[in-house]
Design a protein around this motif. Structure first.
Motif, PDB file in Angstrom:
ATOM      1  N   ILE A 145    -117.900  21.739 -27.362  1.00 23.82           N
ATOM      2  CA  ILE A 145    -117.016  22.586 -28.158  1.00 23.82           C
ATOM      3  C   ILE A 145    -116.291  21.722 -29.198  1.00 23.82           C
ATOM      4  N   PRO A 146    -116.132  22.183 -30.426  1.00 23.60           N
ATOM      5  CA  PRO A 146    -115.389  21.387 -31.413  1.00 23.60           C
ATOM      6  C   PRO A 146    -113.966  21.066 -30.954  1.00 23.60           C
ATOM      7  N   MET A 147    -113.444  19.957 -31.425  1.00 19.64           N
ATOM      8  CA  MET A 147    -112.041  19.572 -31.235  1.00 19.64           C
ATOM      9  C   MET A 147    -111.599  18.840 -32.485  1.00 19.64           C
ATOM     10  N   TYR A 148    -110.493  19.297 -33.098  1.00 21.76           N
ATOM     11  CA  TYR A 148    -110.059  18.669 -34.348  1.00 21.76           C
ATOM     12  C   TYR A 148    -108.647  19.134 -34.687  1.00 21.76           C
ATOM     13  N   ASN A 149    -108.060  18.490 -35.680  1.00 20.22           N
ATOM     14  CA  ASN A 149    -106.704  18.827 -36.123  1.00 20.22           C
ATOM     15  C   ASN A 149    -106.729  19.835 -37.268  1.00 20.22           C
ATOM     16  N   LEU A 150    -105.640  20.592 -37.368  1.00 20.77           N
ATOM     17  CA  LEU A 150    -105.460  21.573 -38.429  1.00 20.77           C
ATOM     18  C   LEU A 150    -104.338  21.193 -39.391  1.00 20.77           C
ATOM     19  N   ARG A 151    -103.257  20.597 -38.866  1.00 22.09           N
ATOM     20  CA  ARG A 151    -102.108  20.244 -39.697  1.00 22.09           C
ATOM     21  C   ARG A 151    -102.491  19.171 -40.713  1.00 22.09           C
ATOM     22  N   GLU A 152    -102.032  19.332 -41.924  1.00 23.23           N
ATOM     23  CA  GLU A 152    -102.378  18.399 -42.999  1.00 23.23           C
ATOM     24  C   GLU A 152    -102.035  16.972 -42.640  1.00 23.23           C
ATOM     25  N   GLU A 153    -100.866  16.775 -42.039  1.00 25.21           N
ATOM     26  CA  GLU A 153    -100.418  15.426 -41.708  1.00 25.21           C
ATOM     27  C   GLU A 153    -101.179  14.815 -40.534  1.00 25.21           C
ATOM     28  N   ALA A 154    -102.000  15.616 -39.849  1.00 21.84           N
ATOM     29  CA  ALA A 154    -102.711  15.126 -38.666  1.00 21.84           C
ATOM     30  C   ALA A 154    -104.226  15.086 -38.850  1.00 21.84           C
ATOM     31  N   LEU A 155    -104.717  15.446 -40.024  1.00 25.57           N
ATOM     32  CA  LEU A 155    -106.160  15.554 -40.220  1.00 25.57           C
ATOM     33  C   LEU A 155    -106.896  14.244 -39.971  1.00 25.57           C
ATOM     34  N   SER A 156    -106.242  13.130 -40.226  1.00 28.29           N
ATOM     35  CA  SER A 156    -106.912  11.837 -40.051  1.00 28.29           C
ATOM     36  C   SER A 156    -107.055  11.439 -38.586  1.00 28.29           C
ATOM     37  N   PHE A 157    -106.330  12.099 -37.693  1.00 25.26           N
ATOM     38  CA  PHE A 157    -106.411  11.744 -36.275  1.00 25.26           C
ATOM     39  C   PHE A 157    -107.741  12.174 -35.658  1.00 25.26           C
ATOM     40  N   HIS A 158    -108.118  13.411 -35.910  1.00 23.35           N
ATOM     41  CA  HIS A 158    -109.338  13.950 -35.291  1.00 23.35           C
ATOM     42  C   HIS A 158    -110.060  14.829 -36.311  1.00 23.35           C
ATOM     43  N   ALA A 159    -111.079  14.252 -36.916  1.00 22.27           N
ATOM     44  CA  ALA A 159    -111.840  14.971 -37.935  1.00 22.27           C
ATOM     45  C   ALA A 159    -112.779  15.984 -37.281  1.00 22.27           C
ATOM     46  N   LYS A 160    -112.960  17.102 -37.929  1.00 28.67           N
ATOM     47  CA  LYS A 160    -113.847  18.137 -37.413  1.00 28.67           C
ATOM     48  C   LYS A 160    -115.272  17.608 -37.320  1.00 28.67           C
ATOM     49  N   GLY A 161    -115.914  17.837 -36.166  1.00 24.84           N
ATOM     50  CA  GLY A 161    -117.294  17.417 -35.952  1.00 24.84           C
ATOM     51  C   GLY A 161    -117.448  16.073 -35.279  1.00 24.84           C
ATOM     52  N   ARG A 162    -116.371  15.306 -35.150  1.00 29.22           N
ATOM     53  CA  ARG A 162    -116.491  13.964 -34.563  1.00 29.22           C
ATOM     54  C   ARG A 162    -116.487  13.989 -33.034  1.00 29.22           C
ATOM     55  N   GLY A 163    -115.554  14.719 -32.458  1.00 26.25           N
ATOM     56  CA  GLY A 163    -115.413  14.712 -31.007  1.00 26.25           C
ATOM     57  C   GLY A 163    -115.821  16.036 -30.376  1.00 26.25           C
ATOM     58  N   ASN A 164    -115.904  16.021 -29.049  1.00 23.56           N
ATOM     59  CA  ASN A 164    -116.272  17.217 -28.290  1.00 23.56           C
ATOM     60  C   ASN A 164    -115.187  17.594 -27.291  1.00 23.56           C
ATOM     61  N   GLY A 165    -114.886  18.885 -27.205  1.00 20.66           N
ATOM     62  CA  GLY A 165    -114.385  19.436 -25.967  1.00 20.66           C
ATOM     63  C   GLY A 165    -115.604  19.849 -25.159  1.00 20.66           C
ATOM     64  N   TYR A 166    -115.412  20.183 -23.886  1.00 19.68           N
ATOM     65  CA  TYR A 166    -116.560  20.578 -23.065  1.00 19.68           C
ATOM     66  C   TYR A 166    -116.214  21.806 -22.234  1.00 19.68           C
ATOM     67  N   VAL A 167    -117.173  22.732 -22.157  1.00 19.04           N
ATOM     68  CA  VAL A 167    -117.124  23.808 -21.175  1.00 19.04           C
ATOM     69  C   VAL A 167    -118.215  23.534 -20.152  1.00 19.04           C
ATOM     70  N   LEU A 168    -117.808  23.407 -18.898  1.00 21.32           N
ATOM     71  CA  LEU A 168    -118.733  23.130 -17.802  1.00 21.32           C
ATOM     72  C   LEU A 168    -118.829  24.367 -16.924  1.00 21.32           C
ATOM     73  N   THR A 169    -120.036  24.891 -16.758  1.00 21.38           N
ATOM     74  CA  THR A 169    -120.248  26.021 -15.865  1.00 21.38           C
ATOM     75  C   THR A 169    -120.798  25.487 -14.555  1.00 21.38           C
ATOM     76  N   ILE A 170    -119.980  25.579 -13.520  1.00 19.61           N
ATOM     77  CA  ILE A 170    -120.316  24.998 -12.216  1.00 19.61           C
ATOM     78  C   ILE A 170    -120.268  26.119 -11.184  1.00 19.61           C
ATOM     79  N   GLY A 171    -121.433  26.490 -10.686  1.00 22.19           N
ATOM     80  CA  GLY A 171    -121.487  27.523  -9.668  1.00 22.19           C
ATOM     81  C   GLY A 171    -120.850  28.828 -10.078  1.00 22.19           C
ATOM     82  N   GLY A 172    -120.948  29.181 -11.344  1.00 18.77           N
ATOM     83  CA  GLY A 172    -120.401  30.441 -11.819  1.00 18.77           C
ATOM     84  C   GLY A 172    -118.984  30.350 -12.353  1.00 18.77           C
ATOM     85  N   GLU A 173    -118.301  29.228 -12.132  1.00 20.81           N
ATOM     86  CA  GLU A 173    -116.967  29.003 -12.687  1.00 20.81           C
ATOM     87  C   GLU A 173    -117.089  28.239 -14.007  1.00 20.81           C
TER      88      GLU A 173
END
Length: 264
Positions: A145-173
């Motif tokens: 899943i994408p993870m990135y900043n929206l605030r102008e002053e924070a854009l340099s911390f986490h650029a869109k497309g660089r990092g991942n969030g993750y959704v893990l489906t484990i036994g239906g959860e």
């Protein structure tokens, strides 16, 4: 003492293929022929280590999320079968820690930006996942899943497309780990999340208000505030809980001890 939260799970254990760091364009042969029916009493244990670092246990599979802190941080834990890394920053990615804890059977799942930080001579077995990818490992479906900043002053911390969030489906959860992000549209659009691990620390990610507002939109069954140590302030997780429960009392806010060496 670290607390464990268990989730009742059902599932099928399957083993899937992975890519090697040394051969990124060549998939290894599928090694699983046999599927094993999981005991209906099997559970997932969620073990907070510190900040963003988490251990999950399910049946005979051990998962590490953003392991840092060296081998000593995982004393008493099983060796990881799968490691997930969300981003390149030191509170999520530490090469020395990975080299100390990974075995020859460990699969490291990470975005391309993390892969670029791993030397070519490394023996780590790496499978690259970028935003939007979906794969299955040992019966666990993984969505990047994408993870990135929206605030102008924070854009340099986490650029869109660089990092991942993750959704893990484990036994239906479905478990969502946000990584470092603000209340982005991709988070707000999540569906059917059972457990959401949501960050909130300034100046790097988002405020308690933004985190709560996003949670109220995608409505997980439970939300676990984590990754809330900022610079210099620590986010107010009690305030976050109040905002969530005021907006939707059916969402359970679960507070684990993510900072066992601190008073907060």
């Amino acid at each position: 003492m670290k607390r464990k939260i268990t989730i009742l799970c059902l599932g099928i254990v399957l083993i899937s293929s992975c890519k090697s760091k040394n051969n990124p364009d060549k998939e290894t042969e599928e090694t699983a022929v046999e599927a094993k029916v999981v005991d209906v009493s099997s559970e997932v244990s969620i073990i907070p280590i510190e900040h963003a670092t988490t251990v999950l246990e399910w049946n005979d599979v051990t998962l590490y999320i953003d392991p840092v802190g060296g081998k000593s941080a995982f004393e008493g834990q099983n060796s990881p079968d799968i490691i997930f890394v969300t981003d390149i920053h030191g509170d999520h990615f530490n090469l020395e820690t990975l080299q100390e804890i990974a075995t020859e059977n460990t699969i490291l799942i990470a975005p391309q930006a993390v892969a670029d930080q791993i030397p070519s001579e490394s023996t780590l077995t790496l499978d690259i996942m970028n935003n939007g990818d979906t794969k299955t490992y040992s019966g666990i479906e993984v969505e990047a899943i994408p993870m990135y900043n929206l605030r102008e002053e924070a854009l340099s911390f986490h650029a869109k497309g660089r990092g991942n969030g993750y959704v893990l489906t484990i036994g239906g959860e479905r478990l969502y780990f946000s990584g470092d992000t603000e209340d982005i549209p991709e988070m707000r659009a999540l569906k059917s999340i059972d457990k959401a691990f949501v960050c909130m620390n300034l100046p790097y990610t988002m405020t308690e208000e933004s985190a709560a507002d996003a949670v109220l939109e995608f409505q997980p069954k439970e939300v676990y505030p984590y990754h809330y140590r900022g610079r210099p302030d620590v986010s107010d997780v009690k305030k976050f809980k109040e905002l969530v429960n005021k907006g939707n009392p059916d969402i359970k806010v679960v507070q684990l001890d993510w900072y066992p060496n601190d008073d907060f």
